[in-house]
Structure formats: C-alpha cells, structure tokens
Write an enzyme that holds these catalytic residues in place. Structure first.
Site, mmCIF file in Angstrom:
data_model
loop_
_atom_site.group_PDB
_atom_site.id
_atom_site.type_symbol
_atom_site.label_atom_id
_atom_site.label_comp_id
_atom_site.label_asym_id
_atom_site.label_seq_id
_atom_site.Cartn_x
_atom_site.Cartn_y
_atom_site.Cartn_z
ATOM 1 N N GLU A 120 -17.767 -8.764 7.379
ATOM 2 C CA GLU A 120 -18.242 -8.267 6.087
ATOM 3 C C GLU A 120 -19.718 -7.899 6.080
ATOM 4 O O GLU A 120 -20.116 -6.938 5.416
ATOM 5 C CB GLU A 120 -17.943 -9.283 4.970
ATOM 6 N N HIS A 131 -10.368 -17.671 -3.277
ATOM 7 C CA HIS A 131 -9.822 -16.320 -3.455
ATOM 8 C C HIS A 131 -9.640 -15.978 -4.933
ATOM 9 O O HIS A 131 -8.769 -15.170 -5.267
ATOM 10 C CB HIS A 131 -8.466 -16.185 -2.755
HETATM 11 C C1 TPP Z 1 -14.316 -13.654 5.404
HETATM 12 C C2 TPP Z 1 -12.931 -13.184 5.185
HETATM 13 N N1 TPP Z 1 -12.646 -11.885 5.358
HETATM 14 C C3 TPP Z 1 -11.396 -11.425 5.162
HETATM 15 C C4 TPP Z 1 -10.406 -12.267 4.777
HETATM 16 C C5 TPP Z 1 -9.005 -11.742 4.508
HETATM 17 N N2 TPP Z 1 -8.123 -12.110 5.598
HETATM 18 C C6 TPP Z 1 -7.395 -13.227 5.549
HETATM 19 S S1 TPP Z 1 -6.541 -13.486 6.957
HETATM 20 C C7 TPP Z 1 -7.159 -12.083 7.648
HETATM 21 C C8 TPP Z 1 -6.740 -11.700 9.017
HETATM 22 C C9 TPP Z 1 -7.028 -12.776 9.998
HETATM 23 O O1 TPP Z 1 -6.582 -12.387 11.240
HETATM 24 P P1 TPP Z 1 -6.566 -13.424 12.435
HETATM 25 O O2 TPP Z 1 -7.886 -14.079 12.542
HETATM 26 O O3 TPP Z 1 -6.062 -12.705 13.624
HETATM 27 O O4 TPP Z 1 -5.545 -14.557 11.975
HETATM 28 P P2 TPP Z 1 -3.996 -14.435 11.728
HETATM 29 O O5 TPP Z 1 -3.805 -13.990 10.312
HETATM 30 O O6 TPP Z 1 -3.448 -13.492 12.693
HETATM 31 O O7 TPP Z 1 -3.485 -15.820 11.908
HETATM 32 C C10 TPP Z 1 -8.013 -11.434 6.777
HETATM 33 C C11 TPP Z 1 -8.691 -10.170 7.063
HETATM 34 C C12 TPP Z 1 -10.736 -13.620 4.587
HETATM 35 N N3 TPP Z 1 -9.839 -14.505 4.168
HETATM 36 N N4 TPP Z 1 -11.998 -14.051 4.808
#
Ligand code: TPP
Ligand code: TPP
Ligand code: MG
Ligand code: MG
Lengths: 336, 322, 336, 322
Positions: free
Chosen positions: C70, C139
């Site tokens: 971000e 959230h």
């Molecule tokens: C700081 C932040 N940015 C964006 C999000 C939204 N978000 C939640 S899970 C996710 C993807 C995470 O991907 P990964 O780290 O590969 O974990 P996975 O979901 O595959 O377990 C995003 C973008 C968040 N919760 N926090």
C-alpha cells in the site's frame, strides 16, 4: 525534589522503572547510538538525549538499537509485550507514525479486545512531537488527536518535568498500550521533580491556576502559554481555571465539566490543526454535558488548517500564541 | 528425521481436523449463518501441521487472515474456535474477533491477523522476548506469497537478522494473492534468493508432502533455537476454495483445483506414503477420520446452539483499566 | 436518470472520467484481477467489483494491478501525479491506511504547501469503509475523522449512488488530493443516478429533509438512518433538517450553521468512535459559531469508544441505530 | 564512456557548488541565523553529480533529508535554495519548506524529503508516468544506507520490477545512519546481493571517484531508459559533517573524517585525475572555484538581506482551491 529539565526527568523515570522491573526494555533508532560505528557507544542516547546512559547500565539486551524500520520497531514491541516483556519503543518524531500506524492502530490497540480480553499489550511508544523548532511539515506535528481517537490506546501529553516523570512511570506500569508524547520545545524546560519513584495517575487532570471567570483547558506546551495569560489577566481581575488534562485518553471529563459549571466559559488551547482536534473533542463533550452552564460560545484556539511551516516568521503565527489565547478569553468574557 | 508412530498419527489427526473444519465451514457458509469474511485453508494442511508439530506449547506462532489451519495446528481448541467463527459468547475471543482474529495466547497463538504482513514484525518481538529471557523459545510467522511483498515483512526479516532473534519466517506460496497470481506480485525471479539475501538460510519444502514440510521446519527451527538467528522455510502449496468464501475463482484455469485435489492432495499423499511404507495402518487413519468428523459435527451443533455475546460486552476489554 | 447501485454509479464515473481524460489511471490490488493467474483477466474488478470492466477497455497501462504494497501504491500515485497523471488509487479497506498513512499525510497532503505552491498532487484514494458486514476490528473502520484532520486533503463521504458518481468525478478533476470513502454497506444501495457527465461540487452539503425543530447532520450510511428517523418523527409533528455534508473537508459549515440558526437544536450522527470524531468537530464549530441560537445540548450519536466487534449481535449495538438517533432527537426536543 | 572537456568542467563546477554551499552553511549555522534541522552533503558530491550529469531536465529525481547536493546537481537554483534555507519569502518554497523540503518540480526535483524511505515509491510513480507517456524519461531516488532498511524502499523495489518502470535506485552508503554504523542496520552480509535479489541489476561505484559514479549511473540509466525496467547503483562514500548540524560525531573514530578529507576526498581526486591525465588545466578549475565562492557569498548576502515570508502566507497553498 530537585530542579530538572523535562529531558532529565524522563531519563530518570526510565532508569527507575528499568531498575525496578527487569521486563522493561527500550528499543528504537539510536537509543544508545554508535552501534556499528568506529567511535564510542551510547554516543547519542536518542537524538534528544533522553535515553542517555541506559545502555551502559542495562546493556544490549535491554537497550536495543534498531534499523530505520518503524513498523518493525512497534511490531517487535507488540510481540515482545504479548510474550511478557514491557517494551518502551521510541519513534523519534511523532510524525513518523505515518510509517507505523498499523502496528499502533490495528494491532496494539485492538489485540485485547479482539482476542476476547485474554491478553495484555503493555507497550509504551515514546514520540517527540510539536512545533517550535522550525522543523517544518514532517517533523513538527502533534498527533494526539489521531491517537486519542483510537479506542484501546491511552495518550499522555505532559506539560512539565514532574508530570513527564510521573506519567511515564505510570505508562510503563500500565497494562494497556500508551502513546507518550514529549513536546520537543519542552525538553529543556526546567521544573521541580520529585525524587525516586513517582507516579502520576492517568485520567486525572491538574488545575494549575484557579479562577472563576473562564475555564482554560490547554495541552502540553500550551499549558505554559495558558498560565501566562491567566496570570496576566488575573491582574485585571479576570481569573481563569487553567486545566492541564495530562492525558487526553482517558480524559478527565469531570474536572473540565466541574470547572465549566463554575465559570460558564470555555477556551481550549490545542497546538493541533483545528479539524477533529482535541479542542473540538473537549468542546463537544462540554456542549453535550455542561450545555446549561455555558454563558458564551466555546472558543478553540488551535493552529490553522495548514501544515507546519518552516520559516520562523510563519511558525510563530502557526502556533497558538499567548496573544491569541488572551483574545479568546476576552471574547468569551464579552460574550456572556 | 523419522517420526514415530504416535507422532505420525497425531500429525495426521491435526491435518484431518483442519481439513474437516474447513470443508464443513465451506458448507455451513452457504447457510448464511456465518457472518463476515472467512478464508479457508483446505489444501494447505501439510504446511501448518508440518511446522507446528516441531513447536512446543511455549513457542509462539502468528497467523494471517487465513488462520484456522495454523491455529488448529498450534493447539487451538476446535470447539471454541467454531464458536468464535459463529460469533458466540463462549467463542475463543468472546465473539469479538471472529475468523480473522482467532487467537489463543495461552497456546502461543498470537492470532490470525487481518492486515497482510502485520504478523512478521510481531513475531520478531515474541522471538526477541525469548532471546532476552533465554528460555529457548522460538516464534514463527506465516507469510503468504502476496504478503511477501509487503514492506513490513521485509523490515521484519532485516530486523530479525540484525537482532539475531530465534524467529522463523514460514513462507507459504499457494499460488495466489486474492485473485492475482503469485508470480505477478513477486517481481523477483527467485523468491528464495530474495529471502536468503536478507541474511538467513531458507529451507525449502514441498507443500504437498507433510514429511517434507516437517523436515524443513525442523531444520529451520533447530537453527533458530540454537541461537543462530532467524531462518526461513519456503514451499509451494495450493488452496482449494476461493480467496474468501463466495469467490468463484475464475482467475484459475478450469479444472486446476480438481487436479490438485485428486493428484497432489497432501492428505491422500500422507495416507499413501505411510501405508505404502507400512508405517501406519489405513484402518487407524480411517478411525481418526471418523472421530474427527464427529468432533467437527459436535462443534458445529454446539456453536449453532450457543448463546450470542451479550450486547453490553461490545465495550468490554477495550482496556485493562480506563 | 436510471436506478443504479452505488457500486455501478462509481464504476460509471470511472469509465466516464477515464474516457474523458487520458491522464486518469487506476491502480491497486486486484483492480482488474487475474494478473498472473491461469484463468481469466478482469476476474474481479476490485474485491467489491467497483473497477470491473475498466481493464478490458483501458488496458494494462491505465488499469494497473499491484502487489500488496500500500505504501508503494500511494507513493506511486503521488509520483505519477507530480509527473502529470491523475491517478485513482484503490486501498481495498480503509483500515489499511495504517500501512500507507505516511504517503497520504506527510507526502500527498503536504507537497503543495511545502514546495511553495509550485506543484499539484491530483490523486484520488478510493477506500471501502465502515461497519455492517461483520468484518471485525481491522476491516470495518470509518477513517474520515483522521483524514479530515489533515490539512491538504479533501474528503468525500457519499451517502447515495448519485452523490457517489458526482463526487468521484469531481474528485478526479480536482487538483488536490482527495480521500474518497465508499461505505461497504452502501455498495448495493440503489438510487436514481443522472446519466452522462455529472459533477457534485465539494463543500456543498445537501439538505435531504427539511424541518424546523432539529438539525440532524449525518455522514455516509448514517444519512439513511437519519432520514428514517426524520420521516417517522414528522408524523408526530417533530420535523428535522437532515443535512448530508457529502464532503467533510471542505465542510459546508454555512449550511449547518444556518440550519441550527433556525432549529436551535443539533444532533450529529457519525459511525466513527466518539473521540475527536467528525461529530465532535461539527459540534465544536456550532458551539463556537452558532452558540447563541442553541436551545439544547448538542448530542453526538456515535459508535462507542471500542474497536468494531465481529458478532452480529455486537456490531448491531456498535453502529448508531435509528433508535438511538430518535432518542437523541427526542432528548434535545425535551431539553429546550 | 569518456566525458568531454565541457562536461568535465560542468561536473567539477557542480561538485564545487555543492561543496561550497555546504561548507558555508556549516559556518553560517553557528551564527544561529539558520533555523531547523540542516543535514549537509559535504564529502558525497561525486554521487549526486555523477548521477545527475546523466539526466535530462525532464527526468525526475527525489532526494532525502540530506537534499542540498542532489538538488544542486539536478539544476536547483542556488540563490533560491539559499533563500529557502534561510526561510525567506523568495526562497524556492517561499520559506515554507526549508532545508528538508527543498524542491523544484520545474527542474524535475521532487523534493528533499524528511521521511526516510518515502522518496522511492514516489519515484516509482514518476517513472510509471514516463512509461505510460512513453516520453523516454526516467526517475531516480537517492537512498541512504539507513534508508535501505525501511519497508517502503523494499516495496518500491518490488513494485518497480513488477511494473517494469524506468526507475533508478541510487544507493549511497555514507557509513552511517544518524549515529549508527551502516553495517549494524543492514543485516544482510551483502547489500548489493540484497538489491539484486529483487530482480534488478546493480551497478557498483566508488563514491570517492566521480568518474566511477558517472559510469555506473550511465549504465543504470541506459538500462532503465531502454525499457528494461528498474536498475540500481550502489557505492560507498562518506559525509564530513555530523548527521545534522550540531552533532559532535563521537560515534566515529577520532581522525576518521580528517582521513577522508585528506586521503579520499572526491574533489581532490577529481582534480588530480584530470590534471594527471592532462584533461583539464588546474588554473581552469581554480577559476571555477573562485567563481563558485563568489556565487555562494552573494547567495548568502542576498538571503540574509531578503524579507521573510509575510505572516498571512502561513495558510497559503494548502490547497489549489478549497
Ligand atoms: C495490508 C493489507 N492489504 C490488503 C489486504 C487484503 N487482502 C487480504 S488477503 C490478501 C491476499 C493475501 O495473499 P497471500 O499473502 O498470498 O495469502 P493467501 O490469501 O494466499 O493465504 C489481500 C490482498 C489486507 N488484508 N491487508
Ligand atoms: C521514517 C523516518 N524514520 C527516522 C527518521 C529520522 N532520521 C532522519 S535521517 C536518519 C538516518 C538516515 O540514514 P541514511 O539513510 O543512511 O542517510 P544519511 O543521513 O546517511 O544521508 C534518520 C534515522 C526519519 N526522518 N524518517
Ligand atoms: Mg497466497
Ligand atoms: Mg547514511
């Protein structure tokens, strides 16, 4: 009692609390200074010299120099707190909350609540705040409105050396996360400081001048300005209660409401920008809970809605001045 | 290192617990009874369990938004977790945290976390505490492929090396960060090299093979616990369900999930390995399956029947004192 | 005019403005969705589907999927803006401001001021905010008090599809940085939306109900609640001005002050936590500038001073309800 | 690549300008007339100039808290900069920014920046704009050794690679991050490797040798400008004065600065190299020195005599419109 600067009073509180409780650690950038250098260690003791001498006494396990990684500093403090330590993290300038807000707002402040009350996060985040040193827009902000707005945090804003010592000791012993804001322009301010262990409770404001005409609430550096105005006007027969809340969260509402019940007039002096400030906050509490006592409009005296400027001539008009405070007091006297 | 019979049985049970927990939630989710966002861990069980079977109760983990698996693997109480996900008074977090914030400090679980990347610096702190207390503890944070690009994770890696703390960075590449492919978000040609370059060893694992994860984690944890500073593990796995419940997964090729489920599933693989090698009896594993199913069923029944949190608790536990 | 959801109204504004001005780009996580996947592209159009369809039309130069970074997203928006583009950055949930506040507070908001007025930073930061979806503590936050407090930012908080469309178009054409907050619980809310290019000016509130007894100021999702209460009480003969400021910075002070001059009573409905909230802010403005018109205490109706809870039963009591708003209106009617 | 005579003369003049600007500020600072925090660049001139001599006016740079050198090197107007540092009405930023925020967008200078690490993501955006506009531009951010550990810098490196933008990461290791040694804060055994592992080439330079910096920067800038994505440069340099004015530098060995000044100084080295190789005439360089000294003197005299910003400008330019 001895006369000390606020810098030394804070340093003393750190020494006392670290000696008292082995779980207290200090971490941050240059908190000792000189790590990895070719010269001496404990070269700085923090850029403002507040943590000077801790390293020689407590060593590198408890006085921890870190890379420039504020999120990791607060994050590490959070994790260490969950694991049983009592970290005092230093964020050099309060403005740097911009790079570590998440660990303060979404982590430290919320763990206990979100985890069903099953943990404590006893961190203290010390930050230097405020204008007055021509440090311009990114090194001069007060940030207490932001942190005061966040449930789960406590916020201390000492205005003098004794309170700084007593509030910091309380902060370190407190089981909740505390944001401890040290006004840069007060570091060299001197005052009587009680010797030895000394605690100032949170949520208990102090009335530093007593009067019957106007309630003057002021925060941190503004307390001194408010006192100056109160003293000046007293000579004319206009007397003020000067209230220093000392902590903005919890806030000593009662003290303020009682004073307003007596005076019927309120001026709030806050070095922050006006919108959603602590001045606005206190005003709204009074407009809700002591409305019937009010004889005059509530006047907030704040910085303008602009960043902190660099030049001396501009910063001088940016920061609320005794003159503006005096004008506000006179205006509420005139109004009702 | 060879696991003994009871260790293998325990590991299998843990994986099965996670699998059934998640598969059941996927079904329950359609009833509309479960509120909020739920991110399921089905498919990745070998990773959580492979890591946590190497940990002591006093060691710490911190999880992600996809937290059920890590939590169960580290000893989170399943019925209390289910209650929490249903938002009940007696849930692990009294209904205030829900799926995304499930935590159990007593068990060394510093919580699922809704902020991607936030866990790693926190685990650095838990590891720092272990180092200072000299209690031999370690702390693990789990990090998705997407999370591996968040600044806080990089800071935490560097800080852990600088402070030489017993911290394990457990990277889990499940191929996707929400709807985005892992290799789109990770610019580096070689993520393992990127981690190593921070100054810690990386032990690689095959995320579909419990034994591979277990061995990599063992080495990393041994390394950290012995005072060498942080270590990492990295491997590839997959998730069976959408990023969150309700996601149609149209960013994945048709049949991709089916292929993983039938050809690479970590639990099928475990069963095959241990029975082929005659280490465990299939009937024993079936027995565990039956027992676990019953536990999950009971957990759901209890959770559904349980009372909600009383309204006045909305302001409870904001502070210890205020 | 056609009836549309707020989601579609915002999507339409993005299409229109991107067609109109080639300098407008969109960037954020999953704004198309499917990059680097094995399935289709534009799979998501943002997790709330707001940017759906932009990628197929405008391509990867103008609809940019990013890693989960971000600070780099807002930073890149800032740099692109300084270099002549007009970026619309998406931060998926407003709560994530914790990991990118610096680029908003210390960079975007301050460039123009600090650099002597010699640049513009025309970024829009779209963020989904608010409770109501049981998304729990990290959230669900409204964050408009924080961004409203920061000089240099403008803040839009639409309460309905038409305003969302018009305010977003204005935000994109505005030369100042704008924080554009979309309430998650309103995305599927429907309403009449003007066709084609449509602009709603900043700093101009709208009075959605007219009355003579009480001024009800409400923000975003709370506007609908306030209207419900106003409609109900109108049947009893208690009539309210319902004011939707639409932007909290700039704030249409005049509209609020004029209304209070007529009604003498003020209730402010704000889904934020109470301390240093926009409710407190508006209260303090009125307590200063329209004091003499006030007949009753100013009542803020806000969330409690606690994080947002997960369980339905708790979130329901967390969010200000029509019942609490009604009680506040009745109390100010009784008070004076 | 060989520089021609006029290029070398220009480069020398730029370095001299920075040197005299800073040395003079160091002296002026003791008079108490200069407010706020001032971080001087003396000793590092070869880096700023070596990089910026490869840039066009339409290229962008973004600097750090130690910004005067980068600013002058990219074409910042020296008298206006001096006015700004004195906080005058006619300063480059009308007295509202000061030393830490000196900027000149017209010259492609996106500002000094008081937040360590903030510049890199911003420069990614400026590079993104160049890529989208297809105007052949590049953007450079300068990054100290200390800043290299800030999460935003890592994020920016990854983002730049993912978006394949023409961005140059100019790392400047001057040995210290405030009072802390560079190698304390950088946990990695090899910072160059750490940068490379993000997926970009690193061109190393000797920070005491202008020609070395110039060549490394040329290669990195060519690489980025040709559409290959981001590149980095890295090298070691030193600062002569304290972190900020007033810092006694007791974290450095006695004589360390003196050694650098006498044995490694980039300007002495430049003079020696060009005169040994008979590329330039010492008298010419002396002429530049004299001219520069006069310009600095005049700038200080003017700044001191200039009017302060009118008080009402405290609220000017917060917005374009409000
Ligand atoms: C700081 C932040 N940015 C964006 C999000 C939204 N978000 C939640 S899970 C996710 C993807 C995470 O991907 P990964 O780290 O590969 O974990 P996975 O979901 O595959 O377990 C995003 C973008 C968040 N919760 N926090
Ligand atoms: C986010 C942030 N953290 C801390 C600081 C305080 N600070 C200013 S300069 C500095 C050291 C920077 O070191 P380096 O990047 O090596 O640059 P140098 O000073 O050597 O030029 C620090 C810690 C800051 N300005 N911003
Ligand atoms: Mg993933
Ligand atoms: Mg340095």
């Amino acid at each position: 009692m001895a006369v000390k600067t606020m810098r030394d009073a804070i340093n003393e509180a750190l020494f006392i609390e670290m000696r008292r409780d082995g779980r207290v650690i200090v971490l941050g950038e240059d908190v000792s200074g000189g790590a990895g250098g070719t010269g001496i260690r404990d070269a700085a003791g923090g850029v403002f010299g507040v943590t000077k001498g801790l390293f020689p006494e407590f060593g590198e396990d408890r006085v921890i120099d870190t890379p420039i990684s504020e999120s990791a500093i607060i994050g590490a403090a959070n994790g260490a707190a969950l694991a049983g330590l009592r970290p005092v993290a230093e964020i050099m300038f309060a403005d740097f909350i911009g790079v570590c807000l998440d660990q303060i707002m979404n982590q430290a402040a919320k763990f206990r609540y979100m985890f069903g009350g099953k943990c404590v996060t006893p961190i203290v985040v010390r930050m230097a705040m405020g204008a007055g040193m021509n440090a311009a827009g990114q090194h001069s902000q007060t940030i207490y409105p932001m942190v005061t707005s966040i449930p789960g945090l406590k916020v201390a804003v000492p205005s003098n050396p004794a309170d700084a010592k007593g509030l910091l000791a309380t902060a370190i012993r407190d089981d909740d996360p505390v944001i401890f804001l040290e006004h840069k322009a007060l570091y060299s301010r001197k005052g009587e400081v009680p010797d030895g262990e000394y605690l100032v409770p949170f949520g208990v404001g102090s009335t530093t001048r007593e009067g019957k005409d106007v309630t003057l609430v002021a925060i941190a550096r503004m307390v001194g300005f408010a006192e100056r105005v109160a003293d000046k006007l007293a000579a004319e027969g206009i007397t003020c209660d000067v209230i220093d809340p000392r902590t903005t969260s919890p806030l000593d509402e009662e003290l303020i409401l009682e004073s307003v019940a007596n005076t019927g007039r309120l001026v709030i002096v806050d070095e922050s920008n006006p919108r959603c400030s602590v001045a606005a906050d206190i005003s709204s509490i009074v407009a809700e809970k002591a409305f019937s006592y009010l004889k005059a409009p509530i006047i907030p005296v704040t910085a303008p809605h602009s960043p902190v400027p660099f030049a001396r001539e501009l910063e001088r008009v940016y920061v609320p001045s005794p003159e503006r405070i005096e004008a506000a007091v006179r205006s509420v006297m005139k109004a009702g | 290192m060879q696991l003994n019979r009871s260790e293998m049985l325990r590991a299998y049970r843990q994986m099965r617990l996670i699998r059934e927990f998640e598969e059941r939630l996927h079904i329950e989710n359609r009833t509309g009874e479960i509120a909020g966002f739920t991110h399921l861990y089905s498919g990745q069980e070998a990773v959580a369990v492979g890591v946590c079977e190497n940990l002591n109760k006093s060691d710490f983990i911190i999880s992600t938004h996809r937290g059920h698996g890590h939590c169960i693997a580290k000893g989170g109480d399943v019925p209390s977790m289910m209650m929490e996900i249903y938002g009940r008074r007696d849930g692990l977090c009294k209904g205030r945290g829900g799926s995304m914030h499930i935590a159990d400090i007593e068990q060394g679980i510093l919580g699922a976390n809704g902020i991607v990347g936030a866990g790693s610096p926190i685990a650095v702190g838990a590891a720092l505490a272990a180092k200072i207390k000299k209690n031999g503890g370690v702390a693990v944070s789990f990090i998705g492929d997407g999370a591996s690009n968040q600044g806080t994770v990089f800071e935490a890696m560097n800080m852990a090396v600088v402070l030489k703390v017993p911290k394990i960075f457990a990277f889990e590449n499940n191929g996707y960060s929400e709807h985005t492919g892992a290799h789109y978000g990770i610019g580096a040609p070689d993520i393992v090299q990127r981690i190593k370059s921070f100054g810690m060893p990386v032990f690689e694992y095959d995320g579909f093979d419990f034994f591979s994860v277990h061995e990599a984690a063992r080495q990393a944890i041994d390394y950290a616990r012995s005072g060498n500073g942080p270590a990492a593990i990295y491997g590839v796995t997959t998730r069976y369900f959408g990023h969150f419940e309700g996601d149609p997964q149209n960013y994945r090729a048709k049949g991709e999930v089916e292929m993983f489920r039938t050809e690479k599933d970590c639990m099928l693989r475990f069963r095959k390995m241990v029975s082929d090698a005659q280490l465990l009896d299939v009937a024993e594993l079936d027995g565990i399956d039956t027992e676990v199913l019953a536990l999950i069923e009971q957990s759901v029944v209890n959770a559904k029947a349980a009372p909600p949190p009383p309204p006045e608790t909305v302001t409870q536990d904001v502070y210890v004192s205020y």
